[in-house]
Structures are given as structure tokens and as C-alpha cells.
Design an enzyme around this catalytic site. Structure first.
Site, PDB file in Angstrom:
ATOM      1  N   LYS A  90      52.948  33.237  83.769  1.00 42.48           N
ATOM      2  CA  LYS A  90      52.138  32.996  84.969  1.00 42.48           C
ATOM      3  C   LYS A  90      51.217  31.798  84.683  1.00 42.48           C
ATOM      4  O   LYS A  90      50.207  31.930  84.010  1.00 42.48           O
ATOM      5  CB  LYS A  90      51.350  34.270  85.284  1.00 42.48           C
ATOM      6  CG  LYS A  90      50.093  34.127  86.092  1.00 42.48           C
ATOM      7  CD  LYS A  90      50.266  33.511  87.458  1.00 42.48           C
ATOM      8  CE  LYS A  90      48.899  33.340  88.093  1.00 42.48           C
ATOM      9  NZ  LYS A  90      48.259  32.058  87.725  1.00 42.48           N
ATOM     10  N   GLU A 118      42.743  35.264  74.398  1.00 43.93           N
ATOM     11  CA  GLU A 118      42.260  33.998  73.823  1.00 43.93           C
ATOM     12  C   GLU A 118      41.301  33.430  74.850  1.00 43.93           C
ATOM     13  O   GLU A 118      41.727  32.896  75.879  1.00 43.93           O
ATOM     14  CB  GLU A 118      43.444  33.038  73.607  1.00 43.93           C
ATOM     15  CG  GLU A 118      44.388  33.446  72.519  1.00 43.93           C
ATOM     16  CD  GLU A 118      43.810  33.226  71.127  1.00 43.93           C
ATOM     17  OE1 GLU A 118      43.019  32.293  70.942  1.00 43.93           O
ATOM     18  OE2 GLU A 118      44.158  34.011  70.236  1.00 43.93           O
ATOM     19  N   GLU A 139      29.536  28.628  78.484  1.00 44.94           N
ATOM     20  CA  GLU A 139      30.640  27.675  78.375  1.00 44.94           C
ATOM     21  C   GLU A 139      30.693  26.831  79.650  1.00 44.94           C
ATOM     22  O   GLU A 139      30.831  27.369  80.741  1.00 44.94           O
ATOM     23  CB  GLU A 139      31.975  28.412  78.198  1.00 44.94           C
ATOM     24  CG  GLU A 139      33.114  27.449  77.964  1.00 44.94           C
ATOM     25  CD  GLU A 139      34.478  28.113  77.920  1.00 44.94           C
ATOM     26  OE1 GLU A 139      34.779  28.922  78.813  1.00 44.94           O
ATOM     27  OE2 GLU A 139      35.249  27.804  76.986  1.00 44.94           O
ATOM     28  N   CYS A 170      39.089  24.762  74.780  1.00 41.47           N
ATOM     29  CA  CYS A 170      38.301  25.912  74.317  1.00 41.47           C
ATOM     30  C   CYS A 170      37.658  25.671  72.962  1.00 41.47           C
ATOM     31  O   CYS A 170      36.627  26.242  72.641  1.00 41.47           O
ATOM     32  CB  CYS A 170      39.192  27.140  74.255  1.00 41.47           C
ATOM     33  SG  CYS A 170      40.636  26.871  73.208  1.00 41.47           S
TER      34      CYS A 170
HETATM   35  P1  NAD Z   1      40.781  31.435  84.126  1.00 37.44           P
HETATM   36  O1  NAD Z   1      40.365  32.640  83.374  1.00 37.44           O
HETATM   37  O2  NAD Z   1      40.072  31.120  85.377  1.00 37.44           O
HETATM   38  O3  NAD Z   1      42.332  31.545  84.522  1.00 37.44           O
HETATM   39  C1  NAD Z   1      43.314  31.787  83.530  1.00 37.44           C
HETATM   40  C2  NAD Z   1      44.528  32.436  84.174  1.00 37.44           C
HETATM   41  O4  NAD Z   1      44.148  33.723  84.674  1.00 37.44           O
HETATM   42  C3  NAD Z   1      45.087  31.656  85.361  1.00 37.44           C
HETATM   43  O5  NAD Z   1      46.497  31.658  85.296  1.00 37.44           O
HETATM   44  C4  NAD Z   1      44.611  32.475  86.539  1.00 37.44           C
HETATM   45  O6  NAD Z   1      45.434  32.370  87.676  1.00 37.44           O
HETATM   46  C5  NAD Z   1      44.672  33.889  85.970  1.00 37.44           C
HETATM   47  N1  NAD Z   1      43.873  34.891  86.724  1.00 37.44           N
HETATM   48  C6  NAD Z   1      42.976  34.668  87.709  1.00 37.44           C
HETATM   49  N2  NAD Z   1      42.485  35.857  88.153  1.00 37.44           N
HETATM   50  C7  NAD Z   1      43.091  36.824  87.430  1.00 37.44           C
HETATM   51  C8  NAD Z   1      43.006  38.247  87.420  1.00 37.44           C
HETATM   52  N3  NAD Z   1      42.187  38.907  88.241  1.00 37.44           N
HETATM   53  N4  NAD Z   1      43.764  38.938  86.540  1.00 37.44           N
HETATM   54  C9  NAD Z   1      44.584  38.283  85.693  1.00 37.44           C
HETATM   55  N5  NAD Z   1      44.702  36.929  85.639  1.00 37.44           N
HETATM   56  C10 NAD Z   1      43.968  36.204  86.507  1.00 37.44           C
HETATM   57  O7  NAD Z   1      40.719  30.218  83.086  1.00 37.44           O
HETATM   58  P2  NAD Z   1      40.938  28.686  83.375  1.00 37.44           P
HETATM   59  O8  NAD Z   1      39.795  28.194  84.192  1.00 37.44           O
HETATM   60  O9  NAD Z   1      42.324  28.440  83.833  1.00 37.44           O
HETATM   61  O10 NAD Z   1      40.843  28.121  81.872  1.00 37.44           O
HETATM   62  C11 NAD Z   1      39.633  27.859  81.247  1.00 37.44           C
HETATM   63  C12 NAD Z   1      39.235  28.976  80.318  1.00 37.44           C
HETATM   64  O11 NAD Z   1      40.274  29.255  79.397  1.00 37.44           O
HETATM   65  C13 NAD Z   1      38.030  28.599  79.476  1.00 37.44           C
HETATM   66  O12 NAD Z   1      37.170  29.687  79.397  1.00 37.44           O
HETATM   67  C14 NAD Z   1      38.651  28.285  78.128  1.00 37.44           C
HETATM   68  O13 NAD Z   1      37.754  28.401  77.049  1.00 37.44           O
HETATM   69  C15 NAD Z   1      39.743  29.280  78.074  1.00 37.44           C
HETATM   70  N6  NAD Z   1      40.751  28.897  77.095  1.00 37.44           N
HETATM   71  C16 NAD Z   1      40.828  29.568  75.911  1.00 37.44           C
HETATM   72  C17 NAD Z   1      41.758  29.189  74.943  1.00 37.44           C
HETATM   73  C18 NAD Z   1      41.859  29.879  73.605  1.00 37.44           C
HETATM   74  O14 NAD Z   1      42.862  29.680  72.923  1.00 37.44           O
HETATM   75  N7  NAD Z   1      40.881  30.666  73.196  1.00 37.44           N
HETATM   76  C19 NAD Z   1      42.612  28.123  75.203  1.00 37.44           C
HETATM   77  C20 NAD Z   1      42.514  27.476  76.420  1.00 37.44           C
HETATM   78  C21 NAD Z   1      41.591  27.870  77.366  1.00 37.44           C
END
Ligand code: NAD
Length: 496
Positions: A190, A265, A399, A300
Site C-alpha cells: 500500500k 518504522e 518531528e 526519517c
Molecule cells: P503517514 O504515517 O502519514 O503515512 C504512511 C502510510 O500510512 C501511507 O501509506 C498512508 O496512506 C497510510 N495510512 C494513513 N492512514 C492510515 C491508517 N489509519 N491506518 C493505516 N495506514 C494509514 O507518513 P508519511 O507522511 O507518508 O511519511 C512520513 C513519516 O514516515 C515520518 O514520520 C517519517 O519519519 C516516517 N518514516 C519513517 C521511516 C523509518 O524507517 N523509521 C522511514 C521513512 C519515513
């Protein structure tokens, strides 16, 4: 053509060709529209224009994908691990063959400078080959618990959901299927609704190589698709990369409908601690590198808090400010561009809001602070350095996910450690010093999953990547990740 050999004009031409395709979900080996027939528009964060219309999947598409993945599971788990590995290697080769197309899609969809996409593509292929090479490591053991025979086997879960964020769209969608597949699971990917294009193209490629239903790609505009995935009774294992907020929602939603194995993550508010014996120019250069301006800080592992000893603080800040001003901003498809865009209007205004509130709380802008002057196109924010930042203020605790560095001064080692650990996150950390004992002493005390001493704390292939505290659960990109997609079964054979 290699990614880095093409000109802006050539990249734009290829982007035009790629964006003419009809975008489809990938379910049960077929590319098809959402069952509802709904679609939504994807826009470029550089031009602000619509670049694609993609299927707006819903719960019924998730149900179809899970049914397909469940049906494919028995055949896939019965496929010998080395045969699974061969197919994954074939997929890696195909990805390399289409690398430029994936790179161009992420560049137009997520605003990533094309010049950095070659690394992302190499990383994906390397991960696939690495996990293919570990295929026989999903092994068990014998345990001399009695005079009988007791042994363990590692078995797959079944249908795995891989929910990924916007910031490295193709890399996360593609590399994250490798470990679950090698372990014998089938997968539903997804991608973020903001940046779905490269994952949808991956779905097309996968259909040519893997048995149908083994990998499915579903996207929808909003939380319906991921929520349906998380709460589906046949999805027992969820691998999530994204924000803390959504990670917590997933744990809650998963617990409401069953007992799920979930790895997370999540975000970070990573500290870079510079000791006074470190060379200030080296510290400044490393601080800039680890702001990840390339991704406009949308990474991240970025170190967003520079905790610098007061003896070298002035020269470090002056050097950072001087070097940052030379960053090249422009069309992400232009091989000369070095800073990517912010992914969406919402994220753009969120970052500017953080900068504004930080100033109201007493911080001072030493560099940047807003839209780059003379730049009219694209969601760009100047790399921004804030000084006089209070360690407990919003900008030092939350963040931001933008190109914003908060500089905090300290006097003694314990104070630096206390400030570093004062946030709820614990993903990465960096320590610069020439004192080897101090480096190790401090590294042990920092609450973070990945520490760099005199270098980046970011992940390398093969080392367990993941966070402490609110930065996550579980470890990836290593043998730990592969094993986390298996569950242990014990069999006792009675011999007397
Ligand atoms: P996000 O949490 O907004 O979205 C991530 C995914 O979750 C998307 O595909 C989104 O559609 C989905 N999502 C949305 N609502 C959901 C729900 N209710 N249930 C399940 N899934 C749902 O994150 P983002 O804005 O896409 O990415 C940025 C974040 O990701 C930052 O916090 C960043 O630090 C983190 N990140 C972490 C790592 C790591 O390896 N630790 C790597 C990359 C990004």
C-alpha cells in the site's frame, strides 16, 4: 539510458510518455481499475499540476487483494526457498532494466532530484539480492529439552500488509516486499496516496515475473484502504513505515479486530552531538549532509537537532549558514537540481508553521526561514537553521519532516545526553568527537536504535535498522527483518 546521463529535456520527454499510461491497481496478477470505478488526481509538487489519474481503491479492492494473496499463499510457501530467491533476483534485474522509469516517476510524483534516484534504485536491487541470498537462513534448530527430538521450524504468516510512506516511494514499496517474500509470505503493498505512481508501475512488472497474487498493489485516496488492510482477518502480519500517529492507530485498530504481529518504522527527532574537540568545519559539513536537504529534510534519519558545545557553536553555525546558501534548487528532473520539493501543500504549510511558532517562542532564524527568493515554481522551503532554540520547545521536540535544523548549545556531557534523550523519539543519533572513550560512553547512553560516531547514524544494508521509544518496533534491512516475517513452530517427536 542511465539515470544520470540524461538531460532535463530527455527526462521531461520520458516523463510525458510514462504519464500517458492508464494507471491500474495490481490484484491477482491483473492490472485493473478500482471496483467502484472511482479515481483521484495526483499532482506534481513541482509544477502543482495534475500529472496522473489513478484508481481510488476501497475496502472491496482490499478484500479482493487479500483473497488473491491468500489463494497464492499455499503455492508460494511450497515453492522451495532457492526458487523464490531466483524469482526475486529476476525481479531485481527487471527493476534495474526499468530503473530510469521508476526514477522519473518518483522525481515528478515526489519531487526528488533525479540525480539522487540512481542510489535509490541501486539500493532496491541490493536489498532484493541480499534477501535472496539469505533464503536458507529461515532455518530452525534442535533443542535437547529431553531424550526425545525437539526441533523448531520458521514458517511464514500468510498474507502480509506492507504500508509505506511518501518520502522514498519506490524504494520503500519495492525493497519492503523482499523479506516477506523470501520467508514464504504473499504481500499487499500500500503506497502513499500522495506518491503512488512508481508502486503502481512496480505492480505491472511484478505481474510479469511472480505467480499471480503473490504481490498485489492497492492504493486509495484516504485511509479506507490501509484501514481495511489492517483490520482484515486474514492479514496477521503488518509491516508499517510512516508517522508515529498512524503507527499508533494501526496498533489500536489491529488490537480491536484480532491479534496481529506489527512492526513499526516511525519518525525521529534525531540528535547530532558535537564535542569541542571535533573540527568545527567537519561538524558543519556533516550537519548539513545529515539534514538531508536532498529530500528537503523529509527523511526519517535526518538529524534535526544539532547539540553543539558552546566553544565551537559560533563557528559551526557560521559555516553551516555560509555553505547552505549555495544549494541548487530547480526542476527535480533537471540533473543539476540538488534539493527536492516538499511533497504536498499541507506538508509545506505545516513546516512553515513550525518555523513561525519557533520564532514566536524565542528562536532566531540564522539561515533560510521560508520560500527561497526568486523561486516561483515548486513547493520549496529554504534549508533553515534556527538558533537560540529551547530544548523543550515545540521545534526541538516534534518531528517537522522538513529542512529545518534546530541548534542547541550545551556546556557539559551530561547536559548534552539529557537534551538528546529528552524527546519521545529514538531513531538515530550522531556523535562527533576525537575522544574514543567519550564517543562510546555517550553512544551507549543515547536512547536511539542507530548511532553514528564521526559519521551518519543512518542504515546500511545488513545492519538492523529501527528505533527506540516512539520511533518504532522491530528491526529491518537485516536478517532480523527476514526472521520477523516468520513464526516459530516447535515439533516434539517422542522416541521412546
Ligand atoms: P503517514 O504515517 O502519514 O503515512 C504512511 C502510510 O500510512 C501511507 O501509506 C498512508 O496512506 C497510510 N495510512 C494513513 N492512514 C492510515 C491508517 N489509519 N491506518 C493505516 N495506514 C494509514 O507518513 P508519511 O507522511 O507518508 O511519511 C512520513 C513519516 O514516515 C515520518 O514520520 C517519517 O519519519 C516516517 N518514516 C519513517 C521511516 C523509518 O524507517 N523509521 C522511514 C521513512 C519515513
Amino acid at each position: 539510458m542511465n539515470i544520470n546521463d540524461a538531460t532535463l529535456v530527455e527526462n521531461e520527454e520520458r516523463a510525458r510518455q510514462l504519464l500517458q499510461r492508464s494507471w491500474k491497481l495490481s490484484i491477482a496478477g491483473e492490472c485493473r481499475p478500482a471496483l467502484s470505478g472511482r479515481t483521484y488526481a495526483v499532482t506534481s509538487p513541482y509544477t502543482g499540476e495534475q500529472i496522473a489519474v489513478v484508481p481510488d481503491g476501497g475496502a472491496e479492492d482490499v478484500a479482493a487483494a487479500v483473497t488473491a494473496a491468500h489463494a497464492a499463499f499455499e503455492g508460494w510457501r511450497a515453492t522451495p526457498p532457492m526458487a523464490r530467491a531466483q524469482l526475486l533476483e529476476e525481479l531485481a534485474r527487471a527493476i534495474v532494466a526499468y530503473a530510469r522509469d521508476f526514477a522519473i516517476l518518483d522525481s515528478v510524483d515526489a519531487g526528488i532530484p533525479i540525480v539522487y534516484m540512481a542510489d535509490e534504485l541501486r539500493t532496491v536491487a541490493a536489498f532484493m539480492r541480499y534477501f535472496a541470498g539469505l533464503a536458507l537462513e529461515t532455518k530452525g534448530e534442535t533443542i535437547p529439552a529431553s531424550n526425545n527430538l525437539h526441533f523448531t521450524e520458521r514458517q511464514p504468516f500468510g498474507v502480509v500488509a506492507r504500508i509505506v510512506p511518501f518520502n522514498h516511494p519506490f524504494m520503500f514499496a519495492a525493497k519492503n516486499i523482499a523479506a516477506p517474500l523470501i520467508a514464504g509470505n504473499t504481500v499487499i503493498v500500500k503506497p502513499s496516496e500522495l506518491t503512488p505512481l512508481s508502486a503502481l508501475l512496480l505492480g505491472e512488472l511484478v505481474n510479469e515475473i511472480l505467480p499471480s497474487g503473490v504481490v498485489n498493489v492497492v492504493v486509495g485516496n484516504g485511509p479506507e484502504v490501509p484501514q481495511a488492510l489492517v483490520s482484515h482477518p486474514l492479514v496477521h502480519r503488518i509491516g508499517f513505515t510512516g508517522s508515529e500517529e498512524i503507527g499508533r492507530k494501526i496498533v489500536r485498530a489491529g488490537a480491536d479486530c484480532g491479534v496481529k504481529d506489527i512492526s513499526l518504522e516511525l519518525g525521529g527527532k534525531n540528535a547530532f552531538i558535537a564535542f569541542p574537540d571535533a573540527d568545527p568545519v567537519t561538524v558543519a559539513e556533516a550537519a548539513i549532509r545529515n539534514m538531508n536537504v536532498t529530500w528537503s529534510g523529509q527523511s526519517c534519519s535526518s538529524t534535526t537537532r544539532l547539540l553543539v558545545h558552546e566553544d565551537i557553536a559560533d563557528i559551526v553555525v557560521a559555516t553551516i549558514t555560509e555553505r547552505l546558501s549555495t544549494h541548487v534548487i530547480g526542476n527535480p528532473l533537471d540533473p543539476h537540481s540538488r534539493q527536492g520539493t516538499i511533497v504536498s501543500e499541507r506538508q509545506y504549510h505545516s513546516i512553515l508553521g513550525f518555523i513561525e511558532r519557533a520564532q514566536q517562542a524565542g528562536a532566531r532564524v540564522a539561515s533560510g526561514g521560508g520560500r527561497p527568493k526568486g523561486v516561483d515554481t515548486g513547493l520549496f522551503i529554504e534549508p533553515t537553521v534556527l538558533v537560540d532554540v529551547a530544548p523543550d520547545s515545540e521545534v526541538a521536540q516534534e518531528e517537522i519532516f522538513g529542512p529545518v535544523l534546530s541548534v542547541i548549545r550545551w556546556r557539559d556531557e551530561e547536559e548534552a545526553i539529557r537534551i538528546a534523550n529528552s524527546v519521545r523519539y529514538g531513531l538515530t543519533g550522531i556523535i562527533y568527537t576525537n575522544d574514543i572513550k567519550r564517543a562510546h560512553r555517550v553512544a551507549r547512553k543515547i536512547d536511539a536504535g542507530m548511532i553514528g560516531i564521526n559519521g551518519s547514524g543512518a542504515a546500511f544494508l545488513g545492519i538492523p535498522a529501527g528505533g527506540f521509544k516512539a520511533s518504532g518496533l522491530g528491526r529491518e534491512q537485516s536478517l532480523d527483518e527476514l526472521l520477523s516475517y516468520t513464526q516459530i513452530k516447535v515439533t516434539s517427536v517422542y522416541l521412546d
